[in-house]
Design an enzyme around this catalytic site. Structure first.
Site, PDB file in Angstrom:
ATOM      1  N   ASP A   1      -3.002   0.378  -3.987  1.00  0.00           N
ATOM      2  CA  ASP A   1      -2.520  -0.942  -3.604  1.00  0.00           C
ATOM      3  C   ASP A   1      -1.952  -1.660  -4.812  1.00  0.00           C
ATOM      4  O   ASP A   1      -2.470  -1.526  -5.926  1.00  0.00           O
ATOM      5  CB  ASP A   1      -3.661  -1.784  -3.017  1.00  0.00           C
ATOM      6  CG  ASP A   1      -4.191  -1.191  -1.731  1.00  0.00           C
ATOM      7  OD1 ASP A   1      -3.384  -0.882  -0.845  1.00  0.00           O
ATOM      8  OD2 ASP A   1      -5.423  -1.052  -1.603  1.00  0.00           O
TER       9      ASP A   1
ATOM     10  N   HIS B   1       0.868  -1.178   0.000  1.00  0.00           N
ATOM     11  CA  HIS B   1       0.000   0.000   0.000  1.00  0.00           C
ATOM     12  C   HIS B   1       0.903   1.226   0.000  1.00  0.00           C
ATOM     13  O   HIS B   1       1.813   1.341   0.816  1.00  0.00           O
ATOM     14  CB  HIS B   1      -0.908   0.009   1.224  1.00  0.00           C
ATOM     15  CG  HIS B   1      -1.742   1.242   1.316  1.00  0.00           C
ATOM     16  ND1 HIS B   1      -2.832   1.452   0.503  1.00  0.00           N
ATOM     17  CD2 HIS B   1      -1.626   2.341   2.093  1.00  0.00           C
ATOM     18  CE1 HIS B   1      -3.360   2.631   0.799  1.00  0.00           C
ATOM     19  NE2 HIS B   1      -2.646   3.192   1.753  1.00  0.00           N
TER      20      HIS B   1
ATOM     21  N   SER C   1       0.893   5.390   0.201  1.00  0.00           N
ATOM     22  CA  SER C   1       0.161   6.635   0.483  1.00  0.00           C
ATOM     23  C   SER C   1       1.094   7.561   1.249  1.00  0.00           C
ATOM     24  O   SER C   1       2.162   7.156   1.681  1.00  0.00           O
ATOM     25  CB  SER C   1      -1.114   6.365   1.292  1.00  0.00           C
ATOM     26  OG  SER C   1      -0.798   6.015   2.618  1.00  0.00           O
TER      27      SER C   1
END
EC number: 3.1.1.77
Length: 186
Positions: free
Chosen positions: A176, A162, A164
């Site tokens: 993802d 993931h 971010s």
């Protein structure tokens, strides 16, 4: 401002050299090299990565198994849907410390691992479905895998990543990616 292909390649090469320089200066050879491929969500359609990992000397018996750690340096090419149609290629570099748990008092070929590190892309990811607020991000990684071979020198794992920026820069939808990784241990 988007980078042209030669500029992108130079950025990848320069960043890799800067990140690898401390290891080379200390005479540290990677413990493993790996290739991984997969796909992503929300417009990230294909990915391929090359990387290396350096095992730490630290090991700890616990919970019926053994914990160990490594640092990974990885370069990933992402193919993503372009706003307005077509595809765009992105380059992502990551530096991730990874904690591994090996079952069976550390003797099992099976392991699980996870890590949180830093990543930078050559530009902010923008697809028709989402837009990242920053090219600098965090990389959260989880995997399950197995070693094989006469000396357990080969490794296959299924991985989830993931990416971010933890809300530091908006928007921050994150994205993802899912990988199958092959690693050769030295």
């Amino acid at each position: 401002m988007p980078f042209t292909s030669p500029t992108r390649l130079l950025l990848v090469a320069a960043t890799s050299a800067v990140l690898a320089a401390p290891a080379a200066a200390q005479g540290l050879r990677p413990s493993a090299a790996f290739f991984q491929t997969g796909g992503g969500d929300d417009g990230v359609s294909a990915t391929a990565s090359l990387g290396a990992s350096w095992d730490w000397a630290w090991r700890q018996a616990a919970l019926g198994g053994e914990f160990s750690a490594a640092t990974e340096l990885v370069a990933t090419l992402l193919q993503a849907d372009r706003v307005g149609g077509g595809q765009r290629t992105y380059v992502q570099l990551g530096l991730v410390p990874v904690l591994r748990y090996r079952f069976g008092a550390g003797r099992s070929p099976w392991f699980v691992e996870g890590g949180i590190g830093l990543s930078v892309m050559d530009r902010k990811l923008e697809t028709p479905e989402k837009s990242q607020g920053s090219a600098w991000n965090f990389s959260d990684n989880l995997a399950v895998g197995r070693n094989f071979g006469a000396r357990n020198e080969h490794e296959l794992s299924l991985r989830w990543q993931h990416t971010s920026n933890a809300g530091i820069q908006e928007p921050n939808p994150g994205f993802d990616m899912f990988f199958v990784r092959y690693a050769a241990r030295f």
